[in-house]
Scaffold this active site. Structure first.
Site, PDB file in Angstrom:
ATOM      1  N   HIS A 140      -1.208 -24.239  14.270  1.00  0.00           N
ATOM      2  CA  HIS A 140       0.283 -25.173  14.876  1.00  0.00           C
ATOM      3  C   HIS A 140       0.124 -26.355  15.083  1.00  0.00           C
ATOM      4  CE1 HIS A 140       1.819 -21.783  13.312  1.00  0.00           C
ATOM      5  NE2 HIS A 140       2.125 -21.434  13.634  1.00  0.00           N
ATOM      6  N   ARG A 163       0.915  -1.415  -0.196  1.00  0.00           N
ATOM      7  CA  ARG A 163      -0.227   0.150   0.223  1.00  0.00           C
ATOM      8  C   ARG A 163       1.198   1.356  -0.268  1.00  0.00           C
ATOM      9  NH1 ARG A 163      -5.365   0.121   1.412  1.00  0.00           N
ATOM     10  NH2 ARG A 163      -6.168  -1.285   1.581  1.00  0.00           N
ATOM     11  N   HIS A 181       4.033 -22.582   8.922  1.00  0.00           N
ATOM     12  CA  HIS A 181       5.333 -22.442   8.535  1.00  0.00           C
ATOM     13  C   HIS A 181       5.578 -23.912   9.886  1.00  0.00           C
ATOM     14  CE1 HIS A 181       5.435 -19.462  12.067  1.00  0.00           C
ATOM     15  NE2 HIS A 181       6.584 -20.223  12.480  1.00  0.00           N
ATOM     16  N   LYS A 218       2.522 -17.128  25.897  1.00  0.00           N
ATOM     17  CA  LYS A 218       3.436 -16.080  25.883  1.00  0.00           C
ATOM     18  C   LYS A 218       3.647 -15.828  26.917  1.00  0.00           C
ATOM     19  CE  LYS A 218       2.225 -15.193  20.840  1.00  0.00           C
ATOM     20  NZ  LYS A 218       3.376 -15.261  19.787  1.00  0.00           N
TER      21      LYS A 218
END
Length: 478
Positions: free
Chosen positions: A248, A57, A186, A334
């Protein structure tokens, strides 16, 4: 045009491609995609003829400014560059802004690149854009008059519930066929994760015992030491369950639990993974613990009354002939004590009363460390050297990089980019798998447990420590 030699070791190089990176000024492109493409180029694993069209953008002052930024990223994440190789790579890159012209500039740049590469080129669109922009970008690509074979790569999350996932899939299928869609996770590109399949199915010592008759539990543990690192918008809109569990960790679960595929290809593997997801028992809310680290609400951009979870621990079961009764314990979050990626397989005990003295009651465990330096080890009992028959615990260990010193492992994104160009969907996620998982999760996410507070640097809420029962979590290592 310079034609580079064949890939080392006789590896098949992809057919000619135009690679279109949408969101090329963003963090993912800067850290992973563009450095990954350069390394594939240096390894002679990109097509002999290719072009890279970058789009964003926000347009740079000029193309040279953009290329200087790309070079800085490649040097930051791949080390010092060879000037000759960089000039040859950079000559294949163009930038086209997408803001304010309905995609006309990008459309023209893609057409020019395809004409330059040749009539036999394929066109790969990589959507490194925010989840909220995905559907709009897909519709924009539907206006491109591209007659070359097309592929599209999407980043997670693939929807936030069953309804949004189905809407996204419907939008994708208006523009692309299923075989042209590559949903990237990934984790599946990591050498250590792919090695789960090799360890399971290529070894007669393990394959016969990989079932409920011999396995008493499985732990899939992916704690993260980092906090949200300024990504408040993403975490507030997604949460850890949608970000990690629904992608995942359940992909890892499927790799552990699936039956042997007929062959190691995309169709066969996705068939077996879908069977696992169909067999999953709906999670019991009493066996799911959500958490939020202390100080999360003080992060910039986070709602002061946020109930978004930054931690999940849960127990699930695969109710099929292979895994009936075996608990799978999943944990991620986390701001935890360590950053690790570990799968632990606990094996049932043989009769131990035949041995003299006290024998510890800790299960034999096979542990797969899913790091960039992958390791596999087994904790087993053995006789302690000496005059008496005393059992102790020992460890058998395999360091894969030491075992194969001449290997050139690819980083996860490098491997997956290469697979897309080769048309290999084995390590990607299908529409069927995505919708099966959202069907499973929707009831829990509509009425989730209340997140429990936990201190930074801990292993999460105390309630989560009780999920595996008396044996506890393998991490921290005992």
């Amino acid at each position: 045009m310079t034609v580079r030699p064949a890939a080392p070791g006789g590896a098949a190089r992809p057919a000619p491609h135009v690679l279109v990176v949408l969101g090329a000024t963003g963090d993912l492109a800067r850290r992973k995609l563009l450095p990954g493409l350069f390394r594939l180029f240096r390894l002679d694993l990109l097509p002999a003829r290719f072009r890279i069209v970058c789009s964003g953008r926000t347009a740079p002052e000029d193309e040279e400014t953009f290329l200087r930024g790309v070079r800085a990223s490649v040097e930051a994440f791949r080390g010092t560059l060879d000037d000759t190789a960089w000039r040859e790579f950079a000559a294949r890159i163009t930038f086209a802004a997408t803001d304010g012209d309905g995609g006309a500039t990008l459309r023209k740049a893609v057409a020019a690149a395809l004409q330059d590469v040749g009539d036999d080129a394929s066109c790969l669109f990589y959507l490194a854009v925010p989840p909220s922009a995905t559907e709009a970008v897909v519709r924009l690509l539907g206006t491109f008059e591209v007659t070359a074979p097309r592929k599209v790569v999407l980043e997670k999350p693939f929807g936030t519930d069953l309804e949004s996932a189905r809407r996204l899939n419907a939008t994708l299928h208006e523009v692309f066929e299923e075989r042209q869609i590559y949903r990237i996770d990934h984790f599946l590109g990591k050498e250590a994760v792919q090695n789960i399949l090799a360890v399971r199915f290529a070894n007669g010592v393990l394959h016969p015992v990989w079932n409920h008759q011999h396995v008493c539990y499985v732990q899939i543990d992916v704690p993260e030491q980092i906090d949200i690192q300024g990504r408040a918008d993403f975490m507030e809109s997604t949460g850890t369950f949608r970000d990690m569990i629904a992608t995942h960790l359940f992909q890892l679960l499927a790799f552990v639990a699936l039956d042997p595929p007929a062959r190691m290809d995309g169709d066969s593997l996705h068939h077996e993974m879908a069977k696992v997801f169909r067999a999953l028992r709906p999670p019991d809310p009493d066996r799911v613990v959500l958490g939020q680290y202390e100080g999360y609400r003080d992060e910039a951009g986070v709602d002061a009354a946020s109930t978004v979870e930054t931690f999940v621990a849960m127990e699930v079961y695969v109710d099929d002939w292979t895994w009936i009764g075996v608990p799978f314990h999943l944990r991620t979050g986390k701001a935890l004590a360590e950053g690790r990626r570990t799968i632990t397989i606990g094996f049932k005990e043989p009769p131990l009363k035949v041995f003299p003295g006290d024998v510890d009651d800790t299960c034999n465990e096979l542990v797969l460390e899913l790091t960039d330096d992958p390791r596999i080890f087994a904790d087993v009992r053995a006789k302690v050297p000496g005059p008496d028959f005393v059992l102790g615990r020992g460890r058998m260990r395999l360091d894969l990089l030491d075992a194969f010193p001449e290997a050139q492992p690819l980083e996860a994104y490098e491997r997956l980019l290469l697979d897309v160009m080769r048309g290999d969907s084995t390590l990607f996620t299908s529409t069927e798998e995505i919708e099966l998982l959202w069907e499973l999760f929707d009831p829990l996410l509509r009425d989730p447990p209340e997140p429990r507070r936990y201190p930074r640097g801990s292993w999460g809420p105390a309630e989560a420590l009780r999920i595996p029962g008396e044996r506890g979590w393998r991490l921290p290592d005992s």
